[in-house]
Design a protein around this motif. Structure first.
Motif, PDB file in Angstrom:
ATOM      1  N   GLY A 104       0.569  -1.290   0.047  1.00 19.93           N
ATOM      2  CA  GLY A 104      -0.248   0.472  -0.093  1.00 19.93           C
ATOM      3  C   GLY A 104       0.924   1.699   0.040  1.00 19.93           C
ATOM      4  O   GLY A 104       2.015   1.186   0.158  1.00 19.93           O
ATOM      5  N   LEU A 105       0.349   2.167  -0.405  1.00 16.79           N
ATOM      6  CA  LEU A 105       1.592   3.793  -0.245  1.00 16.79           C
ATOM      7  C   LEU A 105       1.607   3.988   1.583  1.00 16.79           C
ATOM      8  O   LEU A 105       3.180   4.762   0.767  1.00 16.79           O
ATOM      9  N   SER A 143     -15.366   4.372  -0.397  1.00 14.88           N
ATOM     10  CA  SER A 143     -14.265   4.437   0.532  1.00 14.88           C
ATOM     11  C   SER A 143     -12.866   3.777   0.662  1.00 14.88           C
ATOM     12  O   SER A 143     -14.177   2.446   0.501  1.00 14.88           O
ATOM     13  N   TRP A 144     -12.301   3.614   1.558  1.00 17.32           N
ATOM     14  CA  TRP A 144     -11.533   2.073   1.700  1.00 17.32           C
ATOM     15  C   TRP A 144     -12.433   2.522   3.482  1.00 17.32           C
ATOM     16  O   TRP A 144     -11.485   2.094   4.098  1.00 17.32           O
ATOM     17  N   GLY A 145     -13.166   2.902   4.093  1.00 12.88           N
ATOM     18  CA  GLY A 145     -14.099   2.555   5.153  1.00 12.88           C
ATOM     19  C   GLY A 145     -14.124   3.485   5.918  1.00 12.88           C
ATOM     20  O   GLY A 145     -13.765   5.241   5.060  1.00 12.88           O
ATOM     21  N   VAL A 146     -15.440   3.539   7.115  1.00  9.61           N
ATOM     22  CA  VAL A 146     -15.562   4.109   7.304  1.00  9.61           C
ATOM     23  C   VAL A 146     -14.461   5.389   8.280  1.00  9.61           C
ATOM     24  O   VAL A 146     -14.021   4.270   9.541  1.00  9.61           O
ATOM     25  N   ALA A 147     -15.132   6.697   8.228  1.00  8.68           N
ATOM     26  CA  ALA A 147     -14.397   7.301   8.865  1.00  8.68           C
ATOM     27  C   ALA A 147     -12.304   7.850   8.633  1.00  8.68           C
ATOM     28  O   ALA A 147     -11.561   8.047   8.971  1.00  8.68           O
ATOM     29  N   SER A 148     -12.306   7.298   6.740  1.00  8.05           N
ATOM     30  CA  SER A 148     -10.657   6.715   6.934  1.00  8.05           C
ATOM     31  C   SER A 148     -10.715   8.348   6.210  1.00  8.05           C
ATOM     32  O   SER A 148     -12.074   9.374   6.132  1.00  8.05           O
ATOM     33  N   PRO A 156     -19.043   1.941   2.240  1.00  8.23           N
ATOM     34  CA  PRO A 156     -16.999   1.787   2.431  1.00  8.23           C
ATOM     35  C   PRO A 156     -17.005   0.188   2.470  1.00  8.23           C
ATOM     36  O   PRO A 156     -17.995  -0.711   1.687  1.00  8.23           O
ATOM     37  N   PHE A 157     -15.533   0.728   1.814  1.00  9.26           N
ATOM     38  CA  PHE A 157     -15.366  -1.205   1.006  1.00  9.26           C
ATOM     39  C   PHE A 157     -13.824  -1.311   1.664  1.00  9.26           C
ATOM     40  O   PHE A 157     -13.733  -0.597   2.882  1.00  9.26           O
ATOM     41  N   THR A 158     -13.322  -2.441   2.046  1.00  6.68           N
ATOM     42  CA  THR A 158     -12.271  -2.656   2.924  1.00  6.68           C
ATOM     43  C   THR A 158     -10.625  -2.088   2.444  1.00  6.68           C
ATOM     44  O   THR A 158      -9.643  -2.343   3.672  1.00  6.68           O
ATOM     45  N   GLY A 159     -10.780  -1.477   1.031  1.00  5.23           N
ATOM     46  CA  GLY A 159      -9.172  -0.899   1.021  1.00  5.23           C
ATOM     47  C   GLY A 159      -9.562   0.156  -0.335  1.00  5.23           C
ATOM     48  O   GLY A 159     -10.777   0.345  -1.376  1.00  5.23           O
ATOM     49  N   GLN A 160      -8.744   0.919  -0.867  1.00  2.00           N
ATOM     50  CA  GLN A 160      -8.923   1.645  -1.954  1.00  2.00           C
ATOM     51  C   GLN A 160      -9.025   0.180  -3.124  1.00  2.00           C
ATOM     52  O   GLN A 160      -9.927   0.617  -3.799  1.00  2.00           O
ATOM     53  N   ALA A 161      -8.257  -0.191  -3.394  1.00  2.00           N
ATOM     54  CA  ALA A 161      -8.637  -1.444  -4.590  1.00  2.00           C
ATOM     55  C   ALA A 161     -10.087  -1.860  -4.731  1.00  2.00           C
ATOM     56  O   ALA A 161     -10.164  -2.061  -6.118  1.00  2.00           O
ATOM     57  N   GLY A 204      -2.654   6.513  -7.073  1.00  2.00           N
ATOM     58  CA  GLY A 204      -3.708   5.496  -7.373  1.00  2.00           C
ATOM     59  C   GLY A 204      -4.835   5.869  -8.287  1.00  2.00           C
ATOM     60  O   GLY A 204      -4.759   4.281  -8.521  1.00  2.00           O
ATOM     61  N   ALA A 205      -4.950   6.291  -9.052  1.00  2.00           N
ATOM     62  CA  ALA A 205      -6.002   6.696 -10.158  1.00  2.00           C
ATOM     63  C   ALA A 205      -5.162   5.994 -11.362  1.00  2.00           C
ATOM     64  O   ALA A 205      -5.416   6.019 -12.034  1.00  2.00           O
TER      65      ALA A 205
END
Length: 322
Positions: free
Chosen positions: A40-41, A157-162, A183-188, A208-209
């Motif tokens: 990851g970044l 997004s990659w998660g709530v409050a990210s 929300p998802f579990t990650g950026q990808a 990332g884009a």
């Protein structure tokens, strides 16, 4: 003063000098804790920093990934490490400015439990859209669609409050637009959902884009930066569009609190030297960022401001994690 007394005092001074943290540091491997997974970044920047620091400090510098709970597992481990300069922490806006408000059970306090060393970089956010909304070709069209259909246009997004979640929320609040957060579990996974037309848009770190943008799988509508990002020269900044958002996934390096001041000074010098290395500069360039070295005092002040700003968004949106 007799020669004996003078020699005795000189001997005592030499002993104190040899015991000085600055002279004794470093004497073994240094680890940089990253609170996020390999690849990851944060991991990429941490490893670039470790590689650059190794010859500068004359000892091996390695990265240790301590993953979980939005980066707070790594933050807790770093905060509880020995304050001798041999454990560093690559903190980001999430761990230093958002989690203190969003996570009520956070096991560390960024202001109390860390000694700032230097700011590293601010990776600007890009706002992207995909094939699910073919008529949305620019940022103003995205906001107009959101206003026309409140709660229908969706953002990943990659998660709530990210940072990804709250950066979009900050823009939507400024524009008085309501969208559906997914929300998802990650950026990808979030990006894949956009490419697959399952979600409409997303805010993510600019670098990332790039791959999906070059492949024509998504559009970059705008960037949250003071000036346009060279990766996307045609994408306007939020500031150009009349907004006020200048936000990104910033990164900074810390040591545990109570690390001796001479060690912090040495680390600050070493980190600044590392940030001048061409290889490190190139890693940041690929993310749309540049090195931004700072004093420890400037980093501490920025962290306080950012903590207040992001905390307001958490409270306004109710984006709490526990």
């Amino acid at each position: 003063m007799s020669n004996i007394t003078r020699r005795a005092l000189l001997g005592t001074g030499a002993a104190v000098a040899l015991a000085s943290p600055a002279l004794a540091f470093p004497d073994r491997t240094i680890r940089i804790i990253s609170g996020f997974p390999p690849g990851g970044l944060n991991d990429v920047v941490s490893r670039a920093m470790a590689q650059a620091l190794t010859p500068i400090l004359g000892v091996s510098v390695v990265v240790e990934n301590r993953v979980g709970a939005g980066g707070s597992v790594g933050g807790t481990a770093a905060a509880r490490s020995a304050p001798d300069g041999h454990t560093l922490w690559m903190g980001i806006v999430d761990t230093q400015a958002i989690l203190p408000t969003a996570m009520r059970a956070l096991q560390y306090d960024p202001d109390r439990d860390f000694a700032p060393i230097s700011f590293v970089a601010n990776v600007p956010f890009a706002f992207i859209s995909g094939p699910s909304q073919p008529n949305i070709r620019d940022f103003r069209a995205l906001m107009a669609a959101g206003k026309a259909r409140p709660g229908v246009i969706s953002f990943a997004s990659w998660g709530v409050a990210s940072t990804s979640h709250l950066a979009m929320e900050r823009v939507l609040r400024q524009q008085q637009v309501e969208m559906l957060h997914v929300p998802f579990t990650g950026q990808a996974p979030g990006m894949q959902a956009i490419i697959a037309s399952q979600v409409d848009c997303m805010a993510l770190p600019a670098g990332g884009a790039e791959g999906a943008w070059r492949a024509g799988q998504l559009r970059v509508l705008a960037v949250a930066a003071k000036q346009r990002v060279p990766l996307y020269p045609d994408a306007p900044t939020i500031l150009e569009l009349g907004g006020t958002l200048d936000a990104g996934l910033w990164k900074a390096i810390y040591a545990p609190a109570r690390t001796p001041a001479p060690v912090i000074t040495r680390l600050n010098q070493a980190v600044h030297e590392a940030m001048r290395q061409p290889q490190f500069i190139e890693v940041l360039r690929l993310q749309g960022a540049v090195p931004e070295p700072s004093t420890p005092e400037a980093l501490a002040e920025l962290q306080r401001r950012e903590r207040a700003a992001w905390g307001e968004v958490v409270q306004a949106t109710g984006a709490y994690l526990n």
